[in-house]
Write a protein that holds these residues in place. Structure first.
Motif, short mmCIF file in Angstrom:
data_model
loop_
_atom_site.label_atom_id
_atom_site.label_comp_id
_atom_site.label_asym_id
_atom_site.label_seq_id
_atom_site.Cartn_x
_atom_site.Cartn_y
_atom_site.Cartn_z
N LEU A 83 0.84 -1.19 0.00
CA LEU A 83 0.00 0.00 0.00
C LEU A 83 0.88 1.24 0.00
N MET A 84 0.41 2.30 -0.65
CA MET A 84 1.21 3.50 -0.82
C MET A 84 1.37 4.28 0.48
N THR A 85 2.58 4.74 0.73
CA THR A 85 2.85 5.53 1.93
C THR A 85 3.23 6.97 1.64
N SER A 86 3.67 7.26 0.41
CA SER A 86 4.00 8.65 0.06
C SER A 86 4.01 8.81 -1.45
N PRO A 107 -1.87 0.06 -7.77
CA PRO A 107 -1.93 -1.21 -7.04
C PRO A 107 -1.95 -2.43 -7.96
N ASP A 108 -2.67 -2.35 -9.08
CA ASP A 108 -2.73 -3.49 -9.99
C ASP A 108 -1.36 -3.79 -10.60
N VAL A 109 -0.63 -2.76 -10.99
CA VAL A 109 0.70 -2.98 -11.58
C VAL A 109 1.65 -3.54 -10.53
N MET A 110 1.54 -3.07 -9.29
CA MET A 110 2.41 -3.57 -8.23
C MET A 110 2.20 -5.07 -8.01
N THR A 118 -4.70 -11.67 5.70
CA THR A 118 -4.95 -10.28 5.33
C THR A 118 -3.76 -9.69 4.58
N SER A 119 -2.56 -9.96 5.08
CA SER A 119 -1.36 -9.45 4.43
C SER A 119 -1.26 -9.96 3.00
N MET A 120 -1.59 -11.21 2.77
CA MET A 120 -1.51 -11.77 1.42
C MET A 120 -2.61 -11.21 0.52
N VAL A 121 -3.79 -10.96 1.10
CA VAL A 121 -4.86 -10.32 0.32
C VAL A 121 -4.43 -8.93 -0.12
N LEU A 122 -3.80 -8.19 0.78
CA LEU A 122 -3.33 -6.85 0.44
C LEU A 122 -2.34 -6.88 -0.70
N GLN A 123 -1.57 -7.95 -0.80
CA GLN A 123 -0.58 -8.09 -1.86
C GLN A 123 -1.17 -8.69 -3.13
N GLY A 124 -2.49 -8.97 -3.12
CA GLY A 124 -3.15 -9.45 -4.33
C GLY A 124 -3.16 -10.95 -4.52
N ALA A 125 -2.83 -11.73 -3.49
CA ALA A 125 -2.79 -13.18 -3.62
C ALA A 125 -4.20 -13.75 -3.76
N SER A 126 -4.34 -14.77 -4.60
CA SER A 126 -5.62 -15.46 -4.79
C SER A 126 -5.83 -16.47 -3.68
#
Length: 376
Positions: free
Chosen positions: A50-53, A80-83, A298-306
């Motif tokens: 997630l973006m911080t700055s 986020p999608d590209v990340m 939750t951490s893996m969901v934030l990173q886009g994991a299925s």
């Protein structure tokens, strides 16, 4: 292009402020990948991505509706999608199959005179995403070429490492936590030229040496020696030496060493930081009462994991993952993965994002963690 890549490596090697790094790197990138107006640089928390700055010369405050669109809007391209993508790089025209006119993102960019946009992930070779870079072109400029995209991908890991060190440098220069990093600057004879507040606690905890008598720990001297050997190899001037050391208190510490040559004299900068887990985890526990397993999911969901990726990584069934997700959704008050990502960002990262805008304007160090509160 190799000359430009070498310049980026040297810029990123030495501890420096983040805004200074982004400004100087922008000038180097422009010589290889011409762009419209100015790039937009972001830092990200590598645990959540997630973006911080952000830093965009001329745009001190990122529009709120644009920030919401990054996390909630359906579009052909977003940061986020590209990340989270396999490639880690994307152009808006390619994502829109040559016709971006239906993209809300493209229409927003047009209000600032932009037509094309390239987004690149800044991820270290060890796999940690510390930032993102957006480059723009106005109407009439040529499309981003494969050669240009390859150059951006080549320097992306170096820029990621530079962002990481710049954030560490900022924490050392203006500590925010009791365990904030410390910075030592040594001359080539191992004499201490300067030290940031609080660095003595790390020096005392490192095995060997006697800080009170001015004797450096063995790990610091060894790292400084490695840095000077790199300097003597002209092909490795931008290299950063890293070591992991078990402290006297039993905690692991990470040391980063680089050579400073801006004054014409060789000096060694050593940053010491604790190898602690992300501050996201206690934040999730205190704010929502998530279990250890739910924090991992939750951490893996934030990173886009299925679901299947989470299942494999955590060695549990897909059904168990779904059960964890239901519990997480109930505790956080959301109904979907996208809503979960948005809630975590806007409750715990947007305050940091906005505070960093104020810090940048005031010339203060940028922070890379989630927003710090008493409860977290």
């Amino acid at each position: 292009m190799q000359c430009a890549a070498d310049k980026v490596a040297r810029l990123c090697a030495a501890p420096r402020g983040l805004v200074s790094l982004w400004r100087d790197a922008s000038d180097v990138v422009a010589g290889v990948v011409p762009y419209y107006w100015t790039p937009c640089w972001f830092t990200l928390d590598p645990v959540s991505m997630l973006m911080t700055s952000h830093y965009h010369f001329g745009m001190d405050e990122f529009p709120g509706e644009w920030l919401a669109a990054e996390y909630y809007e359906d579009d052909v391209q977003s940061v986020p999608d590209v990340m989270r993508s396999a490639e880690g790089i994307s152009t808006l025209h390619e994502a829109a199959h040559g016709d971006p006119s239906g993209s809300p993102r493209w229409r927003r960019n047009r209000t600032l005179g932009g037509d094309q946009e390239l987004i690149a992930r800044l991820r270290t070779r060890s796999g940690e995403t510390w930032g993102a870079l957006s480059l723009y072109r106005d109407e009439g400029m040529p499309m981003f070429s494969e050669t240009e995209k390859s150059f951006v991908q080549e320097i992306a890991p170096v820029l990621a490492g530079g962002a990481r060190r710049a954030l560490l440098y900022g924490q050392a220069e203006e500590p925010e936590y009791a365990d904030s990093p410390g910075l030592l600057v040594l001359d080539e004879n191992w004499n201490i030229e300067s030290a940031t507040p609080g660095v003595d606690r790390w020096m005392v905890d490192l095995p060997g040496g006697d800080w009170d008598r001015g004797e450096l720990p063995a790990a610091v001297i060894t790292l400084a020696g490695r840095v000077l050997r790199c300097v003597e190899d002209r092909d490795r001037l931008g290299d950063v030496a890293i070591s992991r050391v078990l402290s006297r208190s039993g905690a692991w510490l990470v040391l980063h060493g680089a050579c400073l040559t801006s004054t014409g004299r060789r000096r060694i900068a050593v940053i010491v930081e604790p190898a602690h887990p992300s501050r996201l985890y206690p934040l999730l526990m205190s704010a929502y009462g998530l279990t250890e397993r739910e924090k991992e999911v939750t951490s893996m969901v934030l990173q886009g994991a299925s679901t299947s990726q989470i299942s494999v990584e955590l060695h549990v069934s897909a059904q168990t993952v779904q059960q964890h997700l239901k519990s997480i959704f109930d505790k956080t008050g959301v109904h979907s993965r996208r809503d979960l990502v948005g809630k975590v960002f806007f409750h715990h990262y947007e305050p940091r994002f906005r505070d960093n805008e104020k810090r940048t304007a005031a010339g203060r160090p940028v922070r890379g963690d989630p927003w710090h509160t008493q409860s977290s």
